[in-house]
Design a protein around this motif. Structure first.
Motif, PDB file in Angstrom:
ATOM      1  N   THR A 313      -2.724  27.403 -11.476  1.00 55.75           N
ATOM      2  CA  THR A 313      -1.443  27.414 -11.309  1.00 55.75           C
ATOM      3  C   THR A 313      -1.192  28.654 -10.253  1.00 55.75           C
ATOM      4  OG1 THR A 313      -0.760  28.425 -13.233  1.00 55.75           O
ATOM      5  CG2 THR A 313      -0.348  26.330 -12.982  1.00 55.75           C
ATOM      6  N   VAL A 314      -0.475  28.618  -9.245  1.00 57.23           N
ATOM      7  CA  VAL A 314      -0.037  29.701  -8.255  1.00 57.23           C
ATOM      8  C   VAL A 314       1.184  30.560  -8.920  1.00 57.23           C
ATOM      9  CG1 VAL A 314      -1.415  28.678  -6.324  1.00 57.23           C
ATOM     10  CG2 VAL A 314       1.145  28.375  -6.598  1.00 57.23           C
ATOM     11  N   ARG A 315       1.467  31.561  -8.205  1.00 57.71           N
ATOM     12  CA  ARG A 315       2.715  32.432  -8.549  1.00 57.71           C
ATOM     13  C   ARG A 315       4.008  31.716  -8.743  1.00 57.71           C
ATOM     14  NH1 ARG A 315       2.785  37.920  -5.416  1.00 57.71           N
ATOM     15  NH2 ARG A 315       2.765  36.262  -3.518  1.00 57.71           N
ATOM     16  N   SER A 316       4.099  30.589  -7.997  1.00 58.63           N
ATOM     17  CA  SER A 316       5.411  29.918  -7.854  1.00 58.63           C
ATOM     18  C   SER A 316       5.482  28.857  -9.025  1.00 58.63           C
ATOM     19  CB  SER A 316       5.595  28.911  -6.595  1.00 58.63           C
ATOM     20  OG  SER A 316       4.383  28.089  -6.422  1.00 58.63           O
ATOM     21  N   PHE A 321      -4.038  21.728  -6.138  1.00 61.79           N
ATOM     22  CA  PHE A 321      -5.079  20.545  -6.068  1.00 61.79           C
ATOM     23  C   PHE A 321      -5.858  20.920  -4.710  1.00 61.79           C
ATOM     24  CE2 PHE A 321      -2.101  18.267  -8.633  1.00 61.79           C
ATOM     25  CZ  PHE A 321      -3.231  17.586  -9.532  1.00 61.79           C
ATOM     26  N   ALA A 322      -7.209  21.275  -4.980  1.00 65.59           N
ATOM     27  CA  ALA A 322      -8.370  21.375  -3.806  1.00 65.59           C
ATOM     28  C   ALA A 322      -9.249  20.496  -3.768  1.00 65.59           C
ATOM     29  CB  ALA A 322      -8.935  22.786  -4.230  1.00 65.59           C
ATOM     30  N   PRO A 323      -9.663  20.243  -2.567  1.00 63.34           N
ATOM     31  CA  PRO A 323     -10.648  19.253  -2.180  1.00 63.34           C
ATOM     32  C   PRO A 323     -11.907  19.348  -2.729  1.00 63.34           C
ATOM     33  CG  PRO A 323     -10.431  20.636  -0.263  1.00 63.34           C
ATOM     34  CD  PRO A 323      -9.235  21.187  -1.220  1.00 63.34           C
ATOM     35  N   ARG A 324     -12.690  18.560  -3.180  1.00 56.70           N
ATOM     36  CA  ARG A 324     -14.089  18.571  -3.732  1.00 56.70           C
ATOM     37  C   ARG A 324     -15.080  18.807  -2.418  1.00 56.70           C
ATOM     38  NH1 ARG A 324     -16.818  14.323  -7.875  1.00 56.70           N
ATOM     39  NH2 ARG A 324     -18.833  15.527  -8.220  1.00 56.70           N
ATOM     40  N   THR A 325     -14.640  18.340  -1.197  1.00 56.43           N
ATOM     41  CA  THR A 325     -15.502  18.544  -0.234  1.00 56.43           C
ATOM     42  C   THR A 325     -14.598  18.954   1.051  1.00 56.43           C
ATOM     43  OG1 THR A 325     -15.579  16.312   0.937  1.00 56.43           O
ATOM     44  CG2 THR A 325     -17.344  16.837  -0.715  1.00 56.43           C
ATOM     45  N   LEU A 326     -15.046  19.165   2.358  1.00 55.15           N
ATOM     46  CA  LEU A 326     -14.640  19.817   3.511  1.00 55.15           C
ATOM     47  C   LEU A 326     -14.176  18.809   4.620  1.00 55.15           C
ATOM     48  CD1 LEU A 326     -16.033  23.367   3.882  1.00 55.15           C
ATOM     49  CD2 LEU A 326     -13.879  22.763   2.693  1.00 55.15           C
ATOM     50  N   SER A 327     -13.962  17.648   4.110  1.00 53.47           N
ATOM     51  CA  SER A 327     -13.754  16.520   5.055  1.00 53.47           C
ATOM     52  C   SER A 327     -12.460  16.662   5.634  1.00 53.47           C
ATOM     53  CB  SER A 327     -13.550  15.268   4.074  1.00 53.47           C
ATOM     54  OG  SER A 327     -14.578  14.898   3.548  1.00 53.47           O
ATOM     55  N   TYR A 334       0.272  21.072  -3.527  1.00 60.15           N
ATOM     56  CA  TYR A 334       0.839  21.819  -4.244  1.00 60.15           C
ATOM     57  C   TYR A 334       1.733  20.814  -5.368  1.00 60.15           C
ATOM     58  CZ  TYR A 334      -0.552  25.971  -1.780  1.00 60.15           C
ATOM     59  OH  TYR A 334      -1.223  26.839  -1.237  1.00 60.15           O
ATOM     60  N   TYR A 335       1.409  20.959  -6.664  1.00 55.64           N
ATOM     61  CA  TYR A 335       2.240  19.840  -7.435  1.00 55.64           C
ATOM     62  C   TYR A 335       3.330  20.722  -8.457  1.00 55.64           C
ATOM     63  CZ  TYR A 335       3.307  16.682 -11.409  1.00 55.64           C
ATOM     64  OH  TYR A 335       3.745  15.867 -12.211  1.00 55.64           O
ATOM     65  N   LEU A 363      -8.398  30.978  -7.416  1.00 55.30           N
ATOM     66  CA  LEU A 363      -7.172  31.569  -7.076  1.00 55.30           C
ATOM     67  C   LEU A 363      -7.050  33.177  -7.322  1.00 55.30           C
ATOM     68  CD1 LEU A 363      -4.858  28.950  -8.827  1.00 55.30           C
ATOM     69  CD2 LEU A 363      -5.684  29.062  -6.294  1.00 55.30           C
ATOM     70  N   ASP A 364      -6.034  33.808  -6.677  1.00 53.91           N
ATOM     71  CA  ASP A 364      -5.867  35.152  -6.956  1.00 53.91           C
ATOM     72  C   ASP A 364      -7.184  35.878  -6.518  1.00 53.91           C
ATOM     73  OD1 ASP A 364      -3.114  34.566  -8.194  1.00 53.91           O
ATOM     74  OD2 ASP A 364      -4.223  34.164 -10.132  1.00 53.91           O
TER      75      ASP A 364
END
Length: 379
Positions: A313-316, A321-327, A334-335, A363-364
């Motif tokens: 979780t971010v500060r907000s 959610f981040a990608p598994r590859t750089l496609s 952000y959920y 993060l952070d």
């Protein structure tokens, strides 16, 4: 005109690290001020108010990879995230070592622990501790590493653990644990941890290093545990996982969730339907709480055919959610856990990066003037 020192400090502490490194050439006064441990701490404190997302990418075929960072966007900020590529490297032998603590990054390169400050360009390389002489006739061993920070004594430490099997693959199993404090350059052996086999990436925050592991007895994998290593006291604790969690969590991914460590089912997360999370709400009493988050129906319209997973979780308060590859295009999602809303942010500046690279996201991450050797930074 001579600017008063207190005013100069207030101005300089707001500047990025790369600018500060250049400004050490302005004058002797500026060089000593920027290199002073007091100013380094002051700048770090200010940088912590502007955390970044750190992404390490790794190509296992030729052991090549790199690191980039992007800003953690606040809600209602619709601008694209611009990637900053601090450095690339060759020889990275494993994905589970990469960590960011107070601006320093740890990874394993060529059988050594490599600690670097990607923005100052400074780095330190440490050889691994040798196997204790009485265990020299081992049959098999596996070595694992973690990187943590003690916020009380303000010390970075590298934890190196190895599982050693004596007398064949089903023989006696021994675990050795060693700690290196940055600034000492000397490994110290520590005791007190039951033999366990780490089975995934760790997460480090608030002076604790957490990782999932199997208990080990006579070379055989046993129950799953959450291993917690206290960076300050250099002590281990094996936290029991609820039996129900074993049914929900098939490939556990550890994340930081609302200041707690949590387990997420990696398989369910990748299915893009729901998130099952087990949160360690009370560490002392080992009390876990299960939460299920059903993703909005339009999730697959926003992220079609994407393999993404939660990283914390971010500060907000949003779950990232981040990608598994750089496609291409590379996107973060952000959920909002309260409103069930979802927003998408595209990352620009990665045209020269292979889309097949696997990534690890943290993060952070903060900008820092800290030296990888635990000494005041001088550039």
């Amino acid at each position: 005109m001579i600017v008063p020192e207190h005013l100069l400090i207030e101005i300089l502490k707001r500047l990025p690290v790369k600018s500060l490194c250049q400004f050490t050439c302005v004058s002797t006064r500026w060089r000593f001020l920027i290199s002073d441990p007091y100013f380094i701490d002051l700048h770090l404190t200010h940088s912590a108010t502007r955390p970044k997302i750190l992404v390490g990418f790794h190509d296992p075929d030729d052991e090549r990879g790199g690191v980039f960072s992007v800003d953690q966007l606040e809600p209602h900020n619709g601008r694209a995230q611009i990637a900053t590529l601090p450095f690339s490297f060759h020889g990275w032998t494993g994905p589970f070592v990469l960590q960011s603590q107070q601006g320093l990054v740890s990874l394993e390169v060529g059988g050594h622990i490599h600690i670097t400050n990607p923005l100052t360009g400074m780095y330190a390389t440490f050889g691994l501790p040798r196997i204790t002489e009485r265990y020299a006739s081992f049959s098999f061993y596996q070595q694992m590493h973690s990187f943590g920070f003690d916020p009380v004594e303000r010390k970075h430490k590298v934890l190196s653990t190895r599982v050693i099997i004596m007398g064949g693959l089903h023989g006696r199993l021994i675990m050795e644990s060693w700690v290196l404090t940055l600034g000492t350059e000397k490994w110290r052996q520590i005791e007190g941890c039951a033999a366990n086999d780490k089975k995934g990436r760790e997460v480090c925050f608030d002076g604790m290093v957490y990782y999932m592991a199997w208990s080990c007895l006579h070379g055989v994998h046993g129950d799953d545990y959450l291993v917690a290593f206290d960076v300050r006291t250099e002590s281990f604790r094996m936290v029991t996982i609820p039996a129900e969690a074993h049914k929900d969590i098939h490939r556990a991914l550890l994340i930081k969730f609302e200041e707690h460590v949590a387990m997420v089912d990696r398989n369910k997360a990748l299915s893009c339907e729901e998130i099952i999370m087990w949160i360690l709400e009370d560490f002392d009493q080992e009390i876990w709480k299960k939460r299920v988050f059903s993703l909005p129906s339009y999730w697959k319209e926003i992220a079609p055919d994407r393999r993404v997973f939660p990283v914390g979780t971010v500060r907000s308060g949003e779950l990232l959610f981040a990608p598994r590859t750089l496609s291409k295009p590379v996107c973060m999602f952000y959920y909002n856990l309260k409103t069930n809303g979802l927003r998408r942010s595209e990352i620009c500046g990665l045209d020269d990066v292979s889309p097949e690279f696997c990534v690890l996201t943290f993060l952070d991450h903060v900008e820092s003037l800290l030296s990888p050797r635990g000494l005041p930074c001088r550039k």
